[in-house]
Write an enzyme that holds these catalytic residues in place. Structure first.
Site, PDB file in Angstrom:
ATOM      1  N   LYS A   1     -31.456  33.130 -51.465  1.00  0.00           N
ATOM      2  CA  LYS A   1     -32.074  32.133 -52.342  1.00  0.00           C
ATOM      3  C   LYS A   1     -32.347  30.854 -51.549  1.00  0.00           C
ATOM      4  O   LYS A   1     -31.807  30.680 -50.442  1.00  0.00           O
ATOM      5  CB  LYS A   1     -31.147  31.842 -53.523  1.00  0.00           C
TER       6      LYS A   1
ATOM      7  N   TYR B   1     -32.789  -1.230 -40.688  1.00  0.00           N
ATOM      8  CA  TYR B   1     -32.852  -1.874 -42.013  1.00  0.00           C
ATOM      9  C   TYR B   1     -31.494  -2.433 -42.434  1.00  0.00           C
ATOM     10  O   TYR B   1     -30.461  -1.816 -42.191  1.00  0.00           O
ATOM     11  CB  TYR B   1     -33.271  -0.856 -43.074  1.00  0.00           C
TER      12      TYR B   1
HETATM   13  C1  LIG Z   1     -25.190  31.555 -54.313  1.00  0.00           C
HETATM   14  C2  LIG Z   1     -24.461  32.674 -54.916  1.00  0.00           C
HETATM   15  C3  LIG Z   1     -23.715  33.555 -54.109  1.00  0.00           C
HETATM   16  C4  LIG Z   1     -23.472  33.329 -52.634  1.00  0.00           C
HETATM   17  O1  LIG Z   1     -22.403  32.436 -52.455  1.00  0.00           O
HETATM   18  P1  LIG Z   1     -21.848  32.091 -51.001  1.00  0.00           P
HETATM   19  O2  LIG Z   1     -20.703  31.196 -51.251  1.00  0.00           O
HETATM   20  O3  LIG Z   1     -22.955  31.412 -50.280  1.00  0.00           O
HETATM   21  O4  LIG Z   1     -21.483  33.391 -50.383  1.00  0.00           O
HETATM   22  C5  LIG Z   1     -23.168  34.673 -54.705  1.00  0.00           C
HETATM   23  N1  LIG Z   1     -23.315  34.885 -56.032  1.00  0.00           N
HETATM   24  C6  LIG Z   1     -23.984  34.044 -56.843  1.00  0.00           C
HETATM   25  C7  LIG Z   1     -24.091  34.335 -58.295  1.00  0.00           C
HETATM   26  C8  LIG Z   1     -24.561  32.900 -56.319  1.00  0.00           C
HETATM   27  O5  LIG Z   1     -25.217  32.057 -57.119  1.00  0.00           O
END
Ligand SMILES: *Cc1c(COP(=O)(O)O)cnc(C)c1O
Length: 388
Positions: free
Chosen positions: A39, A272
């Site tokens: 993702k 800044y």
């Molecule tokens: C993002 C996500 C993962 C992966 O988690 P990690 O800690 O990056 O391994 C797994 N399951 C779900 C439902 C997620 O949203």
């Protein structure tokens, strides 16, 4: 030097991705299969390269956050199972069916919405039921396995939905606190009990899963059908303060160049807000990277960068496109590479290390590296592709 290596870029090292995958796989027990969570553009690493590469290594399961990410993967020839982990509206059922995607249902109401859309469009879609065992985010949520099974049964009976699986997500699997470990075990037990209850009622779901990176690494579980590996695949820690039990290498390195060098005197200011005032003569280098690239302004005057194998401290505020570092003790010239995170010589700065400085996690740093930063894909020390 290529033109994309003249301002700011992120190197993506595929050989490290492969090695992390192999090391993570060693934690799998029983029949647990590897699922790669890609993702958010593969946590900022470039999903169009990462996912097909992982597919070639033998991974058959992928997870994304929404339908656009799912279509993106299909369009770059990912033909394995793709699970959307969050809510998708009924409007997308044709895409979900046409692209053969597995959609999560967040509860009976969402299931009904999808079912009605399927009936209207005369489609059938594959779904996994999300079970909220303690994350408090999405999913069927009851105290008892029996009530969970009741709601799952209602979902299974809906027309247009082909319920292939069920999953839950852990809230604290990355913690070694005693109370947290108990909490995770309770979450795990509730999904197992719900699955058992469904089986007693003659319902056998194909794919029941609950492990994330931390769960897969720390739990020694052999019952989850999938281990949904995200962060560790990319070589970062689920919890920067805990050992992972294996040596992973960060896949992404963020680099820029020295654009300008000058010496300033006592009482001169930098950047800044005049937050930095020099105590004496120092040599200052200006780098061509800033918060618009995803390098947080919260790192102003706090973080260090690597130049020619040595650490240089950021002085003054990080600007939108540039920032300044103290290079008094470093032999440096215009055009030299500066590593914001990654390895240079014997030293390494990790996204986890930067995250700790301003109270976030490595996850947020890598997926926050912005779109204008080209991803330079490297395999076996050679540039194989540039995503711009
Ligand atoms: C993002 C996500 C993962 C992966 O988690 P990690 O800690 O990056 O391994 C797994 N399951 C779900 C439902 C997620 O949203």
């Amino acid at each position: 030097m290529n033109s994309y290596l003249k301002r700011a870029w992120a190197e993506i090292h595929l050989d490290r991705l492969k090695s992390n995958y192999e090391k993570c796989s060693k934690f799998l027990r029983g029949n647990t299969e590897f699922l790669a969570v890609v993702k958010a553009n593969a946590y900022g690493h470039g999903d169009t390269v990462v996912a097909p590469y992982l597919q070639k290594l033998g991974i058959k399961w992928f997870a994304v956050s929404n339908i656009n990410e799912a279509k993106h993967l299909r369009n770059c020839k990912v033909n394995g199972n793709i699970l959307i982990l969050g809510y998708t509206s009924g409007e997308s059922v044709c895409d979900i069916a046409d692209y053969d995607i597995i959609q999560t249902v967040t509860g009976y109401e969402h299931a009904k919405e999808l079912s009605q859309a399927c009936i209207k469009e005369n489609r059938k879609i594959k779904v996994h039921i999300s079970l909220d065992t303690g994350m408090g985010r999405i999913g069927v949520r009851h105290i008892s396995a029996k009530e969970n099974a009741d709601e799952c049964e209602k979902i299974i009976k809906l027309e247009g939905l082909d319920v292939k699986g069920m999953f839950t997500h852990f809230a604290v699997a990355d913690s070694d606190d005693k109370g947290d470990i108990e909490y995770t075990n309770k979450q795990r037990q509730l999904i197992i009990d719900t699955d058992n209850e469904l089986q007693l009622r003659g319902i056998k779901l194909e794919t029941v899963h609950y492990l994330n990176s931390a769960g897969a690494t720390y739990l020694k579980d052999d019952r989850s059908a999938l281990a949904r590996y995200g962060i560790m695949l990319y070589g970062l820690h689920p919890n920067a303060y805990l050992e992972m039990g294996c040596e992973l290498e960060p896949v992404m390195e963020l680099k820029t160049v020295v654009a300008h060098i000058k010496t300033i005197s006592k009482d001169d200011y930098v950047s800044y807000g005049r937050t930095f005032k020099s105590n004496g003569d120092i040599k200052v280098a200006t780098l061509t990277i800033g918060y618009a690239d995803g390098y947080s302004r919260l790192l102003s005057s706090k973080a260090e960068v690597l130049i020619n194998g040595k650490r240089a401290k950021i002085i003054g505020r990080v600007c939108m496109d540039q920032l300044m570092v103290d290079v008094t003790d470093i032999d440096v010239k215009v055009g030299d590479v500066a590593t914001m995170f990654g390895r240079d010589g014997n030293d390494i700065i990790t996204a986890d290390e930067l995250a700790c400085i301003y109270g976030t996690i490595g996850y947020e740093i890598v997926c926050g590296i912005s779109k204008r930063v080209p991803r330079v894909i490297i395999d076996g020390g050679k540039i194989v592709e540039v995503l711009e």
